[in-house]
Structure formats: structure tokens, C-alpha cells
Design a protein around this motif. Sequence first.
Motif, PDB file in Angstrom:
ATOM      1  N   ALA A 188       0.819  -1.205   0.000  1.00  0.00           N
ATOM      2  CA  ALA A 188       0.000   0.000   0.000  1.00  0.00           C
ATOM      3  C   ALA A 188       0.857   1.262   0.000  1.00  0.00           C
ATOM      4  O   ALA A 188       0.582   2.214  -0.727  1.00  0.00           O
ATOM      5  CB  ALA A 188      -0.920  -0.008   1.213  1.00  0.00           C
ATOM      6  N   HIS A 189       1.935   1.239   0.820  1.00  0.00           N
ATOM      7  CA  HIS A 189       2.773   2.435   0.920  1.00  0.00           C
ATOM      8  C   HIS A 189       3.459   2.744  -0.413  1.00  0.00           C
ATOM      9  O   HIS A 189       3.591   3.896  -0.805  1.00  0.00           O
ATOM     10  CB  HIS A 189       3.822   2.229   2.001  1.00  0.00           C
ATOM     11  CG  HIS A 189       4.873   1.257   1.609  1.00  0.00           C
ATOM     12  ND1 HIS A 189       4.574  -0.074   1.363  1.00  0.00           N
ATOM     13  CD2 HIS A 189       6.189   1.397   1.371  1.00  0.00           C
ATOM     14  CE1 HIS A 189       5.694  -0.687   0.995  1.00  0.00           C
ATOM     15  NE2 HIS A 189       6.679   0.175   0.994  1.00  0.00           N
ATOM     16  N   ALA A 190       3.875   1.661  -1.111  1.00  0.00           N
ATOM     17  CA  ALA A 190       4.607   1.867  -2.361  1.00  0.00           C
ATOM     18  C   ALA A 190       3.681   2.341  -3.482  1.00  0.00           C
ATOM     19  O   ALA A 190       4.055   3.190  -4.296  1.00  0.00           O
ATOM     20  CB  ALA A 190       5.297   0.571  -2.772  1.00  0.00           C
ATOM     21  N   ILE A 191       2.448   1.801  -3.492  1.00  0.00           N
ATOM     22  CA  ILE A 191       1.485   2.250  -4.509  1.00  0.00           C
ATOM     23  C   ILE A 191       1.191   3.730  -4.297  1.00  0.00           C
ATOM     24  O   ILE A 191       1.230   4.541  -5.226  1.00  0.00           O
ATOM     25  CB  ILE A 191       0.190   1.403  -4.435  1.00  0.00           C
ATOM     26  CG1 ILE A 191       0.516  -0.052  -4.809  1.00  0.00           C
ATOM     27  CG2 ILE A 191      -0.875   1.974  -5.352  1.00  0.00           C
ATOM     28  CD1 ILE A 191      -0.611  -1.014  -4.599  1.00  0.00           C
ATOM     29  N   THR A 192       0.945   4.090  -3.019  1.00  0.00           N
ATOM     30  CA  THR A 192       0.708   5.494  -2.707  1.00  0.00           C
ATOM     31  C   THR A 192       1.913   6.346  -3.082  1.00  0.00           C
ATOM     32  O   THR A 192       1.773   7.421  -3.671  1.00  0.00           O
ATOM     33  CB  THR A 192       0.445   5.668  -1.194  1.00  0.00           C
ATOM     34  OG1 THR A 192      -0.377   4.598  -0.770  1.00  0.00           O
ATOM     35  CG2 THR A 192      -0.215   6.984  -0.896  1.00  0.00           C
ATOM     36  N   GLY A 193       3.116   5.836  -2.758  1.00  0.00           N
ATOM     37  CA  GLY A 193       4.329   6.580  -3.042  1.00  0.00           C
ATOM     38  C   GLY A 193       4.501   6.840  -4.521  1.00  0.00           C
ATOM     39  O   GLY A 193       4.809   7.969  -4.940  1.00  0.00           O
ATOM     40  N   THR A 194       4.269   5.799  -5.334  1.00  0.00           N
ATOM     41  CA  THR A 194       4.392   5.958  -6.777  1.00  0.00           C
ATOM     42  C   THR A 194       3.403   6.992  -7.296  1.00  0.00           C
ATOM     43  O   THR A 194       3.741   7.856  -8.101  1.00  0.00           O
ATOM     44  CB  THR A 194       4.176   4.607  -7.485  1.00  0.00           C
ATOM     45  OG1 THR A 194       5.240   3.740  -7.120  1.00  0.00           O
ATOM     46  CG2 THR A 194       4.144   4.760  -8.984  1.00  0.00           C
ATOM     47  N   LEU A 195       2.146   6.911  -6.787  1.00  0.00           N
ATOM     48  CA  LEU A 195       1.130   7.865  -7.236  1.00  0.00           C
ATOM     49  C   LEU A 195       1.511   9.290  -6.835  1.00  0.00           C
ATOM     50  O   LEU A 195       1.396  10.233  -7.632  1.00  0.00           O
ATOM     51  CB  LEU A 195      -0.240   7.503  -6.665  1.00  0.00           C
ATOM     52  CG  LEU A 195      -0.861   6.217  -7.219  1.00  0.00           C
ATOM     53  CD1 LEU A 195      -2.175   5.901  -6.517  1.00  0.00           C
ATOM     54  CD2 LEU A 195      -1.065   6.322  -8.725  1.00  0.00           C
ATOM     55  N   LEU A 196       1.993   9.441  -5.587  1.00  0.00           N
ATOM     56  CA  LEU A 196       2.366  10.781  -5.099  1.00  0.00           C
ATOM     57  C   LEU A 196       3.517  11.361  -5.917  1.00  0.00           C
ATOM     58  O   LEU A 196       3.470  12.520  -6.349  1.00  0.00           O
ATOM     59  CB  LEU A 196       2.785  10.713  -3.629  1.00  0.00           C
ATOM     60  CG  LEU A 196       1.659  10.616  -2.604  1.00  0.00           C
ATOM     61  CD1 LEU A 196       2.237  10.454  -1.207  1.00  0.00           C
ATOM     62  CD2 LEU A 196       0.779  11.866  -2.674  1.00  0.00           C
ATOM     63  N   LEU A 197       4.552  10.520  -6.138  1.00  0.00           N
ATOM     64  CA  LEU A 197       5.721  11.004  -6.877  1.00  0.00           C
ATOM     65  C   LEU A 197       5.338  11.377  -8.305  1.00  0.00           C
ATOM     66  O   LEU A 197       5.748  12.418  -8.819  1.00  0.00           O
ATOM     67  CB  LEU A 197       6.795   9.919  -6.928  1.00  0.00           C
ATOM     68  CG  LEU A 197       7.816   9.863  -5.813  1.00  0.00           C
ATOM     69  CD1 LEU A 197       8.978   8.979  -6.211  1.00  0.00           C
ATOM     70  CD2 LEU A 197       8.320  11.251  -5.486  1.00  0.00           C
ATOM     71  N   THR A 198       4.545  10.484  -8.949  1.00  0.00           N
ATOM     72  CA  THR A 198       4.150  10.767 -10.327  1.00  0.00           C
ATOM     73  C   THR A 198       3.311  12.032 -10.382  1.00  0.00           C
ATOM     74  O   THR A 198       3.472  12.856 -11.288  1.00  0.00           O
ATOM     75  CB  THR A 198       3.363   9.582 -10.908  1.00  0.00           C
ATOM     76  OG1 THR A 198       4.055   8.374 -10.581  1.00  0.00           O
ATOM     77  CG2 THR A 198       3.228   9.684 -12.405  1.00  0.00           C
ATOM     78  N   GLY A 199       2.427  12.202  -9.396  1.00  0.00           N
ATOM     79  CA  GLY A 199       1.592  13.396  -9.354  1.00  0.00           C
ATOM     80  C   GLY A 199       2.433  14.656  -9.210  1.00  0.00           C
ATOM     81  O   GLY A 199       2.245  15.654  -9.919  1.00  0.00           O
ATOM     82  N   ALA A 200       3.406  14.599  -8.298  1.00  0.00           N
ATOM     83  CA  ALA A 200       4.267  15.763  -8.082  1.00  0.00           C
ATOM     84  C   ALA A 200       5.080  16.065  -9.344  1.00  0.00           C
ATOM     85  O   ALA A 200       5.249  17.226  -9.729  1.00  0.00           O
ATOM     86  CB  ALA A 200       5.202  15.506  -6.901  1.00  0.00           C
ATOM     87  N   ALA A 201       5.565  14.997  -9.996  1.00  0.00           N
ATOM     88  CA  ALA A 201       6.337  15.178 -11.224  1.00  0.00           C
ATOM     89  C   ALA A 201       5.469  15.810 -12.307  1.00  0.00           C
ATOM     90  O   ALA A 201       5.920  16.667 -13.064  1.00  0.00           O
ATOM     91  CB  ALA A 201       6.898  13.843 -11.697  1.00  0.00           C
TER      92      ALA A 201
END
Lengths: 292, 305
Positions: free
Chosen positions: A78-91
Motif C-alpha cells: 500500500a505504501h509503495a502504490i501510494t508513493g508511486t502515485l504521489l511522486l508521479t503526481g508531483a512530477a
Amino acid sequence: MTQPATSLSSSPRALRARTRRVLFNRFMMLSAAGALAFAVATLCWVLGTLIARGGGALSWALLTELPNPPGIPGGGLAHAITGTLLLTGAALLLGVPTGIAAGIWLAEFGQGSRLAHTVRFLADVLMGVPSIVIGVFVYGLLVAPLGSFSALAGAVALALLMLPIVTRTTEEMLRAVPVTLREAALACGCPPWIMVLRVSVRAALPGILTGVLLAIARVGGETAPLLFTSLNTPYWSFDPLAPIGTLNVTLFNYAMSPYRDWQQLAWAAALCITLAVLALTIAARTLRRKRS
Amino acid sequence: MKRKQLPDRAFRLATGFSAATIPAVVAAVGVMLAAGATTALLRWGPSFLWRSQWDAAHGEFGAWTALCGTLISAFLALALAIPLALGVAVFLTELAPRWLAGPASLAVELMAAVPSIIYGMWGLFVLAPVLSEHVEPFLQHTLGWLPFFQGAPTGIGMFTAGLVLALMVVPYIAAIARDLFTMVPPQVKEAAVGLGATRWEVVRAVVLPHTRIGLVGAVILGLGRALGETMAVTFVIGNSHRLSPSLFAASGTIASTLANEFTEATDELHLSALMALGLVLFAMTFAILALGRLLVGRTSAQGGA
């Protein structure tokens, strides 16, 4: 008309030469078909493996739980899926507006100038710079000075990968907008900047969206630039100045680990990433098709 | 009048500023890598390139093994990928019936879109065992007298890396080649057919010569991609700092060395040597991409004229 041809090919030597040419043609064309069959078979092999090995590990827990220590089966990412989404969103927030603005400048203002040629060329080069080099660059830019691996650095690295893709597609799509539309707007007394935003960009919007989707697809599968920017963590993290877990880096670490449970999670992560990336690619393709 | 022009100027400036970030980033990458590499470069100078030691414990670093590994894996990949990619492109443009061309193009595009880490994982867990059990013993059996096929067929090493890289480069070159092939004027092709040429002869005598420069460019762009590919290679190459003539031996590339050691590099010299490796890779890909773009661009310009 056919008379001379018949008489030519009826000589036994010409006939043999013709047969050889026809056979060779058939051989080469079969090889070409074979090359495609080989490529498609490989793709199916890769995707089949992902579904076979990752499909079994897909579960509700994958989306809601944190990974377990090795030896304890189950757990999730869960943390990694959220992390990927957050990073991609910020990018996206960093890279897309800059990319679109740069594309607007190239298509509307820079056009054929020397400077525009240079920018275009360097955008193409930047698109091909190995992503790990971008990772090293951002390490020197943000990680070393700030003293810690951070989600922010990861987002910047991904944004730098998105930037040239978005720029080049935006420019191409804007150039496809007919000049007459622009002239009509200007003739009506519309200031150039409003003309660009409300006529050119609006007409090119589906195409620009395609570029954004392709950029997300490209960045979504990237691991190398995150290895030493956002690093990784097995816990929840929402601090932009601390390391953050992502699907890709987690996949790398778990696949290389000797524990079966972790490798199982890695396959599940691999399936998730691939499905997302392929879905985005197909969406972009459909959008482009619809337009043309 | 003046006040009306103000937003225009601001808009122009803002977009121009965004466009300027691109050259700025490229320049900054070069400067940052060079600055980071200073310690190593001051210590060894240009000999850093051909020193073959890489020993973090004793502070001895040189780019030679990683550089050779990078070049060998990339050229191995190209040797395997070029015929395949051209075959795919010929099939897509000259042979495929309409109902097949669309899905086949989609397959090639998807193949290019699959992330490199996925190819790496598949290469490690699926392809490597197959290679070590069937393909490598067979090669050793038939061509074992060559120095390239010596040693234990473990499935991990240069051979597997080249193969996985080839699979990743094929769709890339094929997509560019397909676009180039469609730019060949149909009249010329029809003329060849009218003279009695077979399909292959049309490809050989018309399509390939017409797109020659662009194809070289496509291959060079593929090379640029193969040189910098990181994750797929890191999984399957075995990550060693020894240079071996055997393709079955574990090896390493610049990118895989960076991926493996960057976070673990604690002393300044090690980090600086890694930065220097990054600089070498950046300089190489920059030159290659510049050349490739130039060549692909030239053919497109010809086709459009």
C-alpha cells in the motif's frame, strides 16, 4: 504486351533465374514475418509470465497493507502504490506546465529561429539521456546539498524525464493547428496570448493530452532515477524531504532478495506497473487515432 | 496600446523561460557531473578511462571494465536487434494485410512501452534459467572452441544482458524504420514492381537505399538507448568488475555499476569515481544521440521534399 515476356521466361535459363528470385523473395518475406512473430511471441511470453506469477499474488491486502518481514507470508504494498502515485503526481505538477509552456514557445514564438532549433535539439537529446544519469544529476542537485534522500528529489528526477516528451508533443500538436484559425482570431482583434491559449492550445488539446499520457507511461516504469533520489522505505511516508517507498524500487529490492514471500510481492508489483503503463500507452494511442 | 501589449510580453517571456529550462538542464547535467567527478579526474586524469582496476576497498578506480562492458553489451544487442527490427518494419509496411497491420503495430508499441525493470526481472527469473539449461550448453557444444563461449553456463552474464537489451531495442528501431519506410514515395516502388521486381527486390533496391541514412540514424538511436539501459542489465549481467573474453562470464556496465554502488559509496573518492563514470556515459550518449538525430532528421527532410 505479354508476348515478349512469355517468350523471355520460356527459355529454361530465364525460367530458372525467375524461380530462384521468387523463392528467395518468399524466403525473405517469410523471415520478415518470422521476425514479427518472434517479437510478438516474446511480448506474450513476458506478459504471460507476469500474469501467471503476479496474478496469484494480487489481493485486497496488496492494496491496503504494508509488507511483512521476510518469512511471514502475505502483506501488501500500500505504501509503495501510494508513493508511486504521489511522486508521479508531483512530477506531473512540475513537468507538465513547464513542458507545455516550452512547447508553446517553440511552436508560436521560437518557430524557425536558431534558438528554437537549439532548444528542440537539446530536448531530443534530453529525451535520450539515460535515466540513471538524470538520477545522478538530481543526487548532486538536491540529495547531497540537503543531506538526505527525499521524495522531492525523486519527483524532480521524474519531472526532468517528462519535460522533453511533453515539450516535443505539445509543439508538434500546435504546429498541426491551421494558420487560418490563428489569423482569424488575430483579425478579430484578439491579443496574441489569448489567441494562443484559447485558439491554438484549445485546438491542440487532445494531442497535448496524448503527450502527457505518454510521459506518465514512460515515467511510471522508471526505476533507475529513483534509486538514489527518493530511495525507498517499507513504511508510510508523506514527508517530501524524507525517502519514500515506490513500487518500482520496492520491486527491485524484493526481486533481488532471497525470500520467496518478497519475490512474490515483487511479481505482484511488476504486474501492477506493467498493466498501468500498458493501459496508459493504449489510452494515448486511442486518443491519437481518434483525432486523425 | 502600451498597456495592451504588457500581458503579451509577459506571456512570451514566461513561455520563453520554460523553453530555456531545457538547455539549462542539459548544461547543468554536464556541469554537475564534471564537478562531482573532479576528485577522481584530478587524481588520475584521462588515464581514468583506461585504468582497469575497480577496487573500492583500496581506493583504486578506473572506467575501463565498465566502459568495455557497456560497449560490448550494446553492440551485442545491436547485432541481434538490427535484422529483427528491419524484418519487423518490412513486414509492417510491405507485407501485413490491413487487418493485421494495426494490431501488429500495437504489439510493437507495447513491447517498447514495457518498463525496463520488467524485462530485467523476466530475464533473471525466466530467460536466464532457459538459457543456462538449453541455449548456452548448445552454444558451448557447437562453438565451444571459441573464447566467447567458455566457462560455466550460468545464464547470468554478458550473453543474457545482450539478449535482453536486444529485445528492448528491437521495437525502438522497428518503430523508426517503419516510419521511414512509409515515407518512400509509392511511385518509385510501383515503378520497380512494374519492372518485374519481387517484393524483396523492391525492399532491397528501392526502400533500403532510399531510407539508408535514416536507418543508420535509427540504429544509432537504438545504440544510445542500449548504452544507458540500467535496470534490465543490472538484473542479468552479474555485476562484476572483471573483464572476460567469454560472453557467459559475469560482467558490468557503467549504468549497472552506478545502480549497484551509488547508494553504498561512502568515501568521497568512490562517489567521485562513480560521478566520473556517469560523466563518461553522458558524454557518450550525448554524442551518439546528436549524430542519430542529425541522420534521422536528414531523411525526413528528404522524404518531405
